[in-house]
Write a protein that holds these residues in place. Structure first.
Motif, PDB file in Angstrom:
ATOM      1  N   ALA A 100       0.819  -1.201   0.000  1.00 19.09           N
ATOM      2  CA  ALA A 100       0.000   0.000   0.000  1.00 19.09           C
ATOM      3  C   ALA A 100       0.857   1.257   0.000  1.00 19.09           C
ATOM      4  O   ALA A 100       0.424   2.320  -0.452  1.00 19.09           O
ATOM      5  CB  ALA A 100      -0.921   0.000   1.215  1.00 19.09           C
ATOM      6  N   GLU A 101       2.068   1.141   0.511  1.00 19.42           N
ATOM      7  CA  GLU A 101       2.976   2.270   0.617  1.00 19.42           C
ATOM      8  C   GLU A 101       4.390   1.732   0.728  1.00 19.42           C
ATOM      9  O   GLU A 101       4.603   0.528   0.912  1.00 19.42           O
ATOM     10  CB  GLU A 101       2.625   3.118   1.844  1.00 19.42           C
ATOM     11  N   ARG A 117      -1.979  -3.869   0.380  1.00 12.54           N
ATOM     12  CA  ARG A 117      -3.296  -3.376  -0.003  1.00 12.54           C
ATOM     13  C   ARG A 117      -4.363  -4.381   0.431  1.00 12.54           C
ATOM     14  O   ARG A 117      -4.133  -5.590   0.426  1.00 12.54           O
ATOM     15  CB  ARG A 117      -3.377  -3.188  -1.517  1.00 12.54           C
ATOM     16  N   GLU A 118      -5.530  -3.903   0.737  1.00  9.43           N
ATOM     17  CA  GLU A 118      -6.634  -4.794   1.099  1.00  9.43           C
ATOM     18  C   GLU A 118      -7.321  -5.307  -0.162  1.00  9.43           C
ATOM     19  O   GLU A 118      -7.357  -4.645  -1.195  1.00  9.43           O
ATOM     20  CB  GLU A 118      -7.654  -4.055   1.974  1.00  9.43           C
ATOM     21  N   MET A 120      -6.758  -7.854  -2.269  1.00  9.13           N
ATOM     22  CA  MET A 120      -6.078  -8.457  -3.407  1.00  9.13           C
ATOM     23  C   MET A 120      -6.348  -9.959  -3.468  1.00  9.13           C
ATOM     24  O   MET A 120      -6.458 -10.618  -2.440  1.00  9.13           O
ATOM     25  CB  MET A 120      -4.566  -8.207  -3.326  1.00  9.13           C
ATOM     26  N   TYR A 248      -6.727  -6.042  -8.575  1.00 10.40           N
ATOM     27  CA  TYR A 248      -6.932  -4.951  -7.614  1.00 10.40           C
ATOM     28  C   TYR A 248      -6.633  -3.585  -8.213  1.00 10.40           C
ATOM     29  O   TYR A 248      -7.140  -2.562  -7.750  1.00 10.40           O
ATOM     30  CB  TYR A 248      -6.032  -5.163  -6.383  1.00 10.40           C
ATOM     31  N   GLY A 249      -5.797  -3.545  -9.243  1.00  9.76           N
ATOM     32  CA  GLY A 249      -5.368  -2.273  -9.819  1.00  9.76           C
ATOM     33  C   GLY A 249      -6.212  -1.866 -11.002  1.00  9.76           C
ATOM     34  O   GLY A 249      -7.300  -2.399 -11.251  1.00  9.76           O
TER      35      GLY A 249
END
Length: 554
Positions: A100-101, A117-118, A120, A248-249
């Motif tokens: 996420a970062e 990230r949530e 995925m 997810y993207g």
């Protein structure tokens, strides 16, 4: 990463996808047969829609990320898997991907904490979590694998990697799934560039299926990237991937990729000219002709209609790796003489029409253009070569070498030029060719004297050209180079936090390696690829990575 055509590992041979590579070597299978898997009939080519890109590959060595060692297989891995971070060429820095970062780093520089990230998912619906990253990274150190990873050395800075790789532990102690969305990595010593290391395509998550049925996973890996494999790899024929609807993207603009596996670059280029392949390598001696016919890309890396030929500089070096256990080649005088005998400028001018540069070091100018990296013996001086051999007690014909290369990568003309140059200084040369996967195995087993490779940056830092190829225990150190002073200097350089001080240390290391000449650099790569006018926009970057996720068709 190796390349096959240089062409990423480069372990850099044929059209990469690319170390192409150079390779290590640079770094790449170049089968060339039409049969499918052993004992099976050739598979019928599937029907794909108009919104698919047909992309040329040589037969990869692996498409499972645990052994993403060359640019052909890595092209498939990049399309189907996402790691924690990736290199952003717009900012020339690391940016988050599945993370996420960017990670937080402990004060002592040892512990990196990544927040994922949530939401995925893997292509089979399993969740992508911290445990899946731990599982994926540990496969690179698993000595019980039928074919152990050749790229595990990227994890050498991680605490516990050495123990698991040696078979003394069942897991890497420095990897921890703190909770579902927190992945923690602890190093043995600080490494200023470690976040860049995390960009490597092998450092990705895998589902439990990778352990439950490793043989099936090897042929049809289940990833978490923007494209998924629709069926198992049809060896020497094709690999097909379609858009993953639960990605997810941002959703790709194309529906999929048809990886068309061809016997050699010439065959692939003819297929492109016939309209059945959208992207291929331009054969030796035909670059300017292709520029005149298809137009030159504005930036050297992006195909658009009417500007379809790519000639951008790659982060890649084409070189000869030397078997230092060979009685003749163990003599540094012989290695220096071989390097001095090769007319690099003539190779670049005659075979690549001036679109590449003679190598003056293993370190590409695009990584670090500093005169301290220049190797004294990377110049053309056949008279000095003869004198070195004479002073060392060698007469004409005393030295005989076999020059090995993968025969499916378009290297014949270059290797013949090297043979001609070496014979001009009294060295007898024979040529030995095999297909790519067998070729890599021969390198690993030490079954060669002089062998071509290409190395393309796995991540664009100086360490990536030095540690994988010259650290004594690195898997890609095919020649068996072992200089304890160089090992110690590399480990020390990794811990230098100031970037300019770190670069200065690596330049000194590069200079020392050049004095020892464990490899013979030939040229720095540049793209020699072309796309059809069906490609409205398609980027093939300086690491020989095809960006299908942003591609558009006209």
């Amino acid at each position: 990463m190796a390349q096959i055509n240089l062409n990423r590992r480069q372990f850099v041979g044929s059209a990469l996808a690319a170390s192409a590579l150079a390779a290590l070597a640079g770094c790449t299978s170049n089968g060339g047969t039409t049969a499918g898997s052993a004992g099976s009939a050739p598979a019928a080519a599937p029907e794909v829609g108009e919104n698919y890109i047909s992309f040329y590959l040589s037969e990869p060595a692996y498409i499972d990320p645990y052994n993403a060692q060359e640019n052909q297989g890595t092209a498939v891995v990049r399309a189907t898997f996402d790691g924690l971070v990736t290199w952003d060429w717009a900012t020339n820095d690391v940016v988050p991907l599945a993370a996420a970062e960017l990670p937080t780093v402990s004060e002592d520089g040892l512990t990196y904490t990544f927040k994922l990230r949530e939401g995925m998912k893997f292509h089979n619906g399993d969740p992508v979590d911290a445990a899946s990253f731990k599982r994926g990274w540990e496969r690179l150190a698993d000595s019980t694998m039928k074919s152990p990873s050749e790229i595990g050395y990227h994890l050498a800075p991680v605490a516990g990697y050495a123990e698991m790789a040696a078979g003394d532990a069942d897991e890497i102690s420095g990897l921890a799934a703190v909770d579902d969305l927190t992945f923690q990595v602890t190093l043995t010593d600080p490494m200023a560039d470690f976040t860049a290391v995390c960009c490597h395509p092998g450092l990705v998550p895998v589902p439990q299926a990778a352990l439950d049925d490793p043989a099936a996973f090897l042929e049809q890996p289940i990833g978490n990237g923007p494209f998924k494999l629709d069926e198992a790899w049809q060896h020497n024929q094709y690999i097909i991937a379609s858009k993953f609807e639960d990605y997810y993207g941002e959703a790709p603009k194309i529906d999929g990729v048809y990886f068309s596996i061809q016997a050699d670059p010439d065959t692939a280029y003819r297929e492109l000219q016939a309209g059945s392949i959208d992207f291929a390598m331009i054969p030796t001696g035909q670059i300017q002709e292709a520029v005149d016919q298809y137009g030159l890309s504005d930036d050297g890396f992006t195909v658009t209609p009417g500007k379809q030929v790519l000639t951008g500089t790659e982060l890649s070096t084409y070189y000869l790796v030397v078997n230092l256990n060979d009685p003749a080649l163990s003599d540094v005088n012989v290695r220096r003489a071989i390097s001095l005998a090769i007319d690099r400028q003539a190779i670049v001018d005659t075979l690549y029409e001036g679109y590449r540069e003679p190598a003056n070091s293993i370190m590409p100018l695009s990584i670090d253009d500093n005169e301290q990296n220049v190797w004294e013996y990377c110049k053309y001086d056949p008279e000095q070569a003869k004198q070195i051999l004479a002073d060392a007690g060698y007469a004409d014909g005393d030295i005989s070498v076999s020059l090995s290369y993968n025969g499916d990568g378009g290297h014949e003309d270059l290797m013949s030029k090297v043979q001609q140059d070496l014979e001009a200084v009294g060295i007898t040369v024979t040529q030995d060719t095999t297909e790519w996967a067998t070729y890599l195995n021969n390198l690993s087993d030490g079954n060669y004297q002089l062998a071509r490779l290409g190395w393309t940056a796995d991540y664009p830092i100086m360490d990536n050209f030095l540690y994988p190829n010259f650290f004594s225990t690195a898997d890609n150190n095919y020649g068996g180079y072992n200089n304890p002073d160089v090992d110690a200097a590399m480990l020390a350089a990794r811990q230098i936090q100031d970037e300019e001080e770190r670069k200065a240390a690596y330049r000194q290391i590069c200079h020392q390696v050049g004095e020892d000449m464990p490899v013979i650099p030939i040229m720095f790569y540049a793209h020699n690829y072309v796309g059809t006018d069906r490609l409205a926009s398609f980027n093939y970057d300086s690491q020989t990575i095809p960006h299908f996720e942003t591609a558009e068709l006209a």
